[in-house]
Structures are given as structure tokens and as C-alpha cells.
Design an enzyme around this catalytic site. Structure first.
Site, PDB file in Angstrom:
ATOM      1  N   GLU A 284       0.546  -1.305   0.295  1.00 13.13           N
ATOM      2  CA  GLU A 284      -0.283  -0.016  -0.468  1.00 13.13           C
ATOM      3  C   GLU A 284       1.075   1.554  -0.160  1.00 13.13           C
ATOM      4  O   GLU A 284      -0.003   2.562  -0.377  1.00 13.13           O
ATOM      5  CB  GLU A 284      -1.046  -0.192   1.096  1.00 13.13           C
ATOM      6  CG  GLU A 284      -0.356  -0.466   2.942  1.00 13.13           C
ATOM      7  CD  GLU A 284      -1.697   0.147   3.700  1.00 13.13           C
ATOM      8  OE1 GLU A 284      -1.147   1.198   4.400  1.00 13.13           O
ATOM      9  OE2 GLU A 284      -2.527  -0.227   3.293  1.00 13.13           O
ATOM     10  N   HIS A 285       2.239   1.395  -0.240  1.00 16.69           N
ATOM     11  CA  HIS A 285       3.096   2.211   0.534  1.00 16.69           C
ATOM     12  C   HIS A 285       3.541   2.579  -1.039  1.00 16.69           C
ATOM     13  O   HIS A 285       3.692   3.821  -1.036  1.00 16.69           O
ATOM     14  CB  HIS A 285       4.194   2.142   1.209  1.00 16.69           C
ATOM     15  CG  HIS A 285       3.916   2.155   1.973  1.00 16.69           C
ATOM     16  ND1 HIS A 285       4.108   0.857   3.519  1.00 16.69           N
ATOM     17  CD2 HIS A 285       2.817   2.089   3.111  1.00 16.69           C
ATOM     18  CE1 HIS A 285       4.058   1.177   4.952  1.00 16.69           C
ATOM     19  NE2 HIS A 285       2.990   1.829   4.739  1.00 16.69           N
ATOM     20  N   HIS A 286       3.924   1.552  -1.924  1.00 19.33           N
ATOM     21  CA  HIS A 286       4.701   2.198  -3.275  1.00 19.33           C
ATOM     22  C   HIS A 286       3.653   1.490  -4.738  1.00 19.33           C
ATOM     23  O   HIS A 286       4.454   1.437  -5.382  1.00 19.33           O
ATOM     24  CB  HIS A 286       5.911   1.351  -3.506  1.00 19.33           C
ATOM     25  CG  HIS A 286       6.906   1.585  -2.374  1.00 19.33           C
ATOM     26  ND1 HIS A 286       6.808   1.988  -0.989  1.00 19.33           N
ATOM     27  CD2 HIS A 286       7.575   3.100  -2.418  1.00 19.33           C
ATOM     28  CE1 HIS A 286       7.667   2.301  -0.336  1.00 19.33           C
ATOM     29  NE2 HIS A 286       8.605   3.330  -0.786  1.00 19.33           N
TER      30      HIS A 286
ATOM     31  N   CYS B 102       8.976  -3.380  -3.413  1.00 16.45           N
ATOM     32  CA  CYS B 102       8.832  -1.754  -3.128  1.00 16.45           C
ATOM     33  C   CYS B 102      11.153  -2.500  -2.757  1.00 16.45           C
ATOM     34  O   CYS B 102      11.167  -1.076  -2.204  1.00 16.45           O
ATOM     35  CB  CYS B 102       8.217  -1.460  -2.128  1.00 16.45           C
ATOM     36  SG  CYS B 102       7.827  -2.427  -0.171  1.00 16.45           S
TER      37      CYS B 102
ATOM     38  N   GLN C 135       2.155  -6.464   5.197  1.00 16.24           N
ATOM     39  CA  GLN C 135       2.336  -7.964   5.655  1.00 16.24           C
ATOM     40  C   GLN C 135       1.886  -7.770   6.894  1.00 16.24           C
ATOM     41  O   GLN C 135       1.637  -9.542   7.003  1.00 16.24           O
ATOM     42  CB  GLN C 135       3.348  -8.840   5.483  1.00 16.24           C
ATOM     43  CG  GLN C 135       2.835 -10.329   5.580  1.00 16.24           C
ATOM     44  CD  GLN C 135       5.289 -10.391   5.291  1.00 16.24           C
ATOM     45  OE1 GLN C 135       5.436 -10.105   4.355  1.00 16.24           O
ATOM     46  NE2 GLN C 135       5.247 -11.602   5.553  1.00 16.24           N
TER      47      GLN C 135
END
Length: 198
Positions: free
Chosen positions: A87-89, A157, A127
């Protein structure tokens, strides 16, 4: 995609235009022959990669079986392959989940455990959250004596950007009920899934 997904606040056309914008930003020409259908393909791929938003993973666990001749020992499904996205990259997370539970008076079809993993994996994730979601879904729906989930995954990522470290995997676990309270149960589960085999 489902009817529910068709009512999303962003239309397919808007999503395709967003892909064209990203292609332009990257320095490409979205009108180039090889890229003409790329926005459609990307949006279609997103429909597959993120179909978990249109699912209730707990629904897979509602059909259970009680005719198990008194079986009350641990049930483990190992090496459930999954693909998710950070969800960050928005980069892929590729891994395997190991799921175990000690039933009370009912069990669930083993394919349903794999579907629960996929239902949560096919969303933007970290995760740690994925591991907890799977475990709590099984606990809340089946009400077993205990649940254990271990996930081992590589994160693109980290391998394709940033520190560029290949061959690295992250292991997370969530133990509930007897898996948390009884070291013997936890040890048996970890032995079954081969966490100690490396």
C-alpha cells in the site's frame, strides 16, 4: 468486475485516463502503437489484482462440516501462494501463507482457507495487517480453540527500488487462542509449516 465495483466513484474511463497521465509523466507517448491499449489492460489487471475489495473473506468460512468423527487436532494448510500489493508503493508482494487452527466442533473445506488468504491479499496491504486479518477472520467466524498464521513474502518495493535487496523475505506470524497460550501447540504448528527447516 462485480456490479458493486461498477458503482465506484471513479469510472473506468477516468481510471484509463489516469494511466495515460502516468505514462506521460514517465516520459512516454500514450498514443504510441505499443501503448494504445495499455490503459485498458492496466485497468483490467487492477480489477483482478484488487478484487478482494469486492469480497467478504468470512463468507467463505460460513459453510462448515460437523461430521468429523470427533476430530479435534490441529488442521494446517501450508504453502498457500498469494500475490498482493504494497500500500506504500503499489509494488507486488509475493509469498506463501501457512494457516492452522484447532477446531471445536466443526471444520471448513481446505480450499476455503486459501480463498480467505486471497480475499485479503487482493487488496493494498502491509504484510503485518494481512497476517492479522487472516487470523482474526478465521477466529471470528469458526470460533476454533486456536489459530496460527505465518506469512513469508518478498516485497518488490524493497527489491526493485530503494535499497534494491534481492533474496530477502519477511516473515510475520499471528497466534491466537491455544496457539498463543500453549507453547507446545505453537511449536507443533511451526514445525508443521517448516519455519524451522531453514
Amino acid at each position: 468486475m462485480s456490479d458493486e465495483s461498477k458503482s465506484r466513484p471513479v469510472t473506468r474511463e477516468q481510471a484509463e485516463e489516469a494511466v495515460r497521465t502516468l505514462l506521460l509523466w514517465a516520459g512516454e507517448d500514450p498514443k504510441r502503437e505499443g501503448l494504445l491499449d495499455t490503459p485498458k489492460r492496466v485497468v483490467k489487471a487492477y480489477g483482478d489484482w484488487f478484487r478482494g475489495y469486492d469480497e467478504d473473506p468470512a463468507e467463505y468460512l460460513r459453510r462448515t462440516f460437523e461430521e468429523v468423527a470427533g476430530y479435534d487436532e490441529m488442521i494446517v494448510l501450508r504453502d498457500i501462494e498469494f500475490e498482493s500489493h504494497c500500500e506504500h508503493h503499489m509494488a507486488p508482494i509475493i509469498g506463501r501463507a501457512h494457516v492452522g487452527y484447532v477446531p471445536t466442533d466443526r471444520v471448513v473445506g481446505i480450499s476455503k482457507l486459501a480463498r480467505v488468504v486471497d480475499g485479503f491479499a487482493r487488496r493494498f496491504q502491509v504484510q503485518e495487517k494481512l497476517t492479522a486479518q487472516i487470523a482474526h477472520c478465521i477466529e471470528d467466524t469458526l470460533r476454533p480453540r486456536g489459530v496460527g498464521v505465518v506469512i513469508d513474502a518478498s516485497h518488490e518495493c524493497m527489491t526493485t527500488r530503494g535499497v534494491h535487496k534481492r533474496g530477502v523475505s519477511m516473515v510475520t506470524s499471528q497466534m491466537l487462542g491455544s496457539f498463543r497460550e500453549d507453547p507446545r501447540t505453537r511449536s507443533e504448528f511451526l514445525r508443521f509449516v517448516g519455519v524451522d527447516r531453514r
